[in-house]
Design a protein around this motif. Sequence first.
Motif, PDB file in Angstrom:
ATOM      1  N   GLN A 192       3.688  -3.053   7.300  1.00 25.13           N
ATOM      2  CA  GLN A 192       4.911  -3.428   6.591  1.00 25.13           C
ATOM      3  C   GLN A 192       4.797  -3.005   5.137  1.00 25.13           C
ATOM      4  N   SER A 193       5.914  -2.625   4.570  1.00 23.07           N
ATOM      5  CA  SER A 193       5.962  -2.317   3.148  1.00 23.07           C
ATOM      6  C   SER A 193       6.137  -3.622   2.374  1.00 23.07           C
ATOM      7  N   LEU A 194       5.183  -3.910   1.481  1.00 19.73           N
ATOM      8  CA  LEU A 194       5.222  -5.162   0.723  1.00 19.73           C
ATOM      9  C   LEU A 194       5.266  -4.889  -0.769  1.00 19.73           C
ATOM     10  N   ASP A 195       6.095  -5.656  -1.434  1.00 19.69           N
ATOM     11  CA  ASP A 195       6.190  -5.615  -2.893  1.00 19.69           C
ATOM     12  C   ASP A 195       6.536  -7.016  -3.365  1.00 19.69           C
ATOM     13  N   GLN A 196       7.819  -7.396  -3.212  1.00 20.60           N
ATOM     14  CA  GLN A 196       8.265  -8.740  -3.564  1.00 20.60           C
ATOM     15  C   GLN A 196       8.956  -9.380  -2.378  1.00 20.60           C
ATOM     16  N   ILE A 197       8.585 -10.637  -2.087  1.00 18.59           N
ATOM     17  CA  ILE A 197       9.230 -11.422  -1.036  1.00 18.59           C
ATOM     18  C   ILE A 197       9.948 -12.585  -1.698  1.00 18.59           C
ATOM     19  N   ASP A 198      11.269 -12.601  -1.614  1.00 23.26           N
ATOM     20  CA  ASP A 198      12.047 -13.742  -2.097  1.00 23.26           C
ATOM     21  C   ASP A 198      12.135 -14.742  -0.947  1.00 23.26           C
ATOM     22  N   LEU A 199      11.349 -15.809  -1.051  1.00 25.88           N
ATOM     23  CA  LEU A 199      11.107 -16.679   0.088  1.00 25.88           C
ATOM     24  C   LEU A 199      12.307 -17.525   0.470  1.00 25.88           C
ATOM     25  N   THR A 200      12.499 -17.666   1.773  1.00 22.19           N
ATOM     26  CA  THR A 200      13.343 -18.700   2.357  1.00 22.19           C
ATOM     27  C   THR A 200      12.482 -19.442   3.374  1.00 22.19           C
ATOM     28  N   HIS A 201      12.896 -20.629   3.765  1.00 20.90           N
ATOM     29  CA  HIS A 201      12.123 -21.380   4.748  1.00 20.90           C
ATOM     30  C   HIS A 201      12.030 -20.638   6.079  1.00 20.90           C
ATOM     31  N   LYS A 202      13.038 -19.827   6.402  1.00 22.45           N
ATOM     32  CA  LYS A 202      13.025 -19.131   7.685  1.00 22.45           C
ATOM     33  C   LYS A 202      11.955 -18.055   7.762  1.00 22.45           C
ATOM     34  N   HIS A 203      11.386 -17.661   6.638  1.00 22.86           N
ATOM     35  CA  HIS A 203      10.254 -16.742   6.696  1.00 22.86           C
ATOM     36  C   HIS A 203       9.116 -17.321   7.541  1.00 22.86           C
ATOM     37  N   PHE A 204       9.043 -18.668   7.633  1.00 16.58           N
ATOM     38  CA  PHE A 204       7.920 -19.320   8.305  1.00 16.58           C
ATOM     39  C   PHE A 204       8.294 -19.891   9.674  1.00 16.58           C
ATOM     40  N   ARG A 205       9.413 -19.442  10.216  1.00 19.15           N
ATOM     41  CA  ARG A 205       9.872 -20.014  11.486  1.00 19.15           C
ATOM     42  C   ARG A 205       8.916 -19.700  12.641  1.00 19.15           C
ATOM     43  N   LYS A 206       8.116 -18.653  12.528  1.00 24.19           N
ATOM     44  CA  LYS A 206       7.135 -18.336  13.562  1.00 24.19           C
ATOM     45  C   LYS A 206       5.713 -18.614  13.111  1.00 24.19           C
ATOM     46  N   GLY A 207       5.570 -19.365  12.031  1.00 31.44           N
ATOM     47  CA  GLY A 207       4.243 -19.703  11.530  1.00 31.44           C
ATOM     48  C   GLY A 207       3.873 -18.884  10.309  1.00 31.44           C
ATOM     49  N   PRO A 208       2.597 -18.830   9.978  1.00 32.50           N
ATOM     50  CA  PRO A 208       2.160 -18.106   8.786  1.00 32.50           C
ATOM     51  C   PRO A 208       2.468 -16.613   8.875  1.00 32.50           C
ATOM     52  N   LEU A 209       2.697 -16.022   7.698  1.00 32.94           N
ATOM     53  CA  LEU A 209       2.759 -14.572   7.577  1.00 32.94           C
ATOM     54  C   LEU A 209       1.348 -14.099   7.237  1.00 32.94           C
ATOM     55  N   ILE A 210       0.740 -13.303   8.115  1.00 29.29           N
ATOM     56  CA  ILE A 210      -0.653 -12.907   7.948  1.00 29.29           C
ATOM     57  C   ILE A 210      -0.731 -11.393   7.741  1.00 29.29           C
ATOM     58  N   TYR A 211      -1.495 -10.994   6.712  1.00 24.84           N
ATOM     59  CA  TYR A 211      -1.644  -9.583   6.375  1.00 24.84           C
ATOM     60  C   TYR A 211      -3.111  -9.253   6.135  1.00 24.84           C
ATOM     61  N   GLN A 212      -3.475  -8.041   6.478  1.00 27.29           N
ATOM     62  CA  GLN A 212      -4.773  -7.520   6.058  1.00 27.29           C
ATOM     63  C   GLN A 212      -4.599  -6.932   4.663  1.00 27.29           C
ATOM     64  N   ILE A 213      -5.490  -7.313   3.741  1.00 25.60           N
ATOM     65  CA  ILE A 213      -5.384  -6.864   2.359  1.00 25.60           C
ATOM     66  C   ILE A 213      -6.646  -6.089   1.994  1.00 25.60           C
ATOM     67  N   ASN A 214      -6.672  -5.545   0.775  1.00 31.26           N
ATOM     68  CA  ASN A 214      -7.853  -4.820   0.325  1.00 31.26           C
ATOM     69  C   ASN A 214      -8.454  -5.504  -0.891  1.00 31.26           C
ATOM     70  N   GLN A 215      -9.557  -4.986  -1.371  1.00 37.42           N
ATOM     71  CA  GLN A 215     -10.292  -5.627  -2.466  1.00 37.42           C
ATOM     72  C   GLN A 215      -9.495  -5.651  -3.764  1.00 37.42           C
ATOM     73  N   GLN A 216      -8.492  -4.789  -3.874  1.00 37.57           N
ATOM     74  CA  GLN A 216      -7.702  -4.733  -5.112  1.00 37.57           C
ATOM     75  C   GLN A 216      -6.464  -5.616  -5.078  1.00 37.57           C
ATOM     76  N   THR A 217      -6.158  -6.227  -3.945  1.00 34.12           N
ATOM     77  CA  THR A 217      -4.909  -6.967  -3.798  1.00 34.12           C
ATOM     78  C   THR A 217      -4.912  -8.246  -4.633  1.00 34.12           C
ATOM     79  N   ILE A 218      -3.828  -8.436  -5.381  1.00 33.92           N
ATOM     80  CA  ILE A 218      -3.578  -9.653  -6.137  1.00 33.92           C
ATOM     81  C   ILE A 218      -2.228 -10.199  -5.680  1.00 33.92           C
ATOM     82  N   VAL A 219      -2.139 -11.515  -5.517  1.00 34.34           N
ATOM     83  CA  VAL A 219      -0.916 -12.143  -5.016  1.00 34.34           C
ATOM     84  C   VAL A 219      -0.411 -13.146  -6.051  1.00 34.34           C
TER      85      VAL A 219
END
Length: 297
Positions: A192-219
Amino acid sequence: MVILENEHLKVVLQELGAEIKSVIDKETGFEYIWQGKTSAWPYSAPVSFPIVGSLCGQEYIYNETSYILEHNGFAKDMEFMVQNQTSNTASFNIKHNNFTMDHYPFEFSFQINYVLYENKITVTYEVLNPSHQTPLYYAIGGCPAFNVSQRSLHNSQMEYNRISIIIDPKGQYYYLPLDKFGLIETKKTRYQSLDQIDLTHKHFRKGPLIYQINQQTIVELWDHTEGVKITLTPSRMPYLALWSSYPKRTSFVSMEPMTGLPDYDNSDGQLINKLSMIKLEANTINTHDYTLAFERY
């Protein structure tokens, strides 16, 4: 309770689960940490150990024996011993015992270290395998949950009030969706292309959003209503989960650095084959850590 404090933050830690219970901004009195105040999620910042997420049927097989291990493991509900404490540092420890050996047949020493400096907290996990011959298989996840703003909609449902997640660097991240049993859906994993996620509660309707990240990733978690920015910098923790309760709409968002993952839906149940479990050889130690920075703007 253990208290760490400097001119920026007051941090409260508890021995049960070695959990962060409070982080207060000294200038404004703002509480950053979810207080576990509803049945929707009674924790504030638990640790997942020795597994992360769910197992197929809540059990696994090791050396031809089946063991039951609940979601996210047992450390979050164990009483840790305070090893060391100063005004801005604290260390907590648990070791294997009769209870853990019934569910997890490994010798271990698990230590959590906290260091408060300026407006930041660094959490370090140390896993020691004291065995002279048997390898140790484990995974760890930090699950700090943060207070965020909500507003009421016309139908009386609650919705986040201008809450954003920013992933840096932006780009393609491997997404690992979960099924209704909390297992990774093998055929639906994708980039998935990730940059900014403007959250709504429905983002979590199927549980956590899980991503593989790298050593440089900052959230970064931005609460534009309260003027709050929380920055997560993981180290040696190659996965990230974003989560909140659903359908119960509560005013927290959890940013979770992890070394491991739930089972895949096609798992054979063998612990030594479980993807993302770390194999720690006898008489060795591993460390993993993350840093949280708290800002008002």
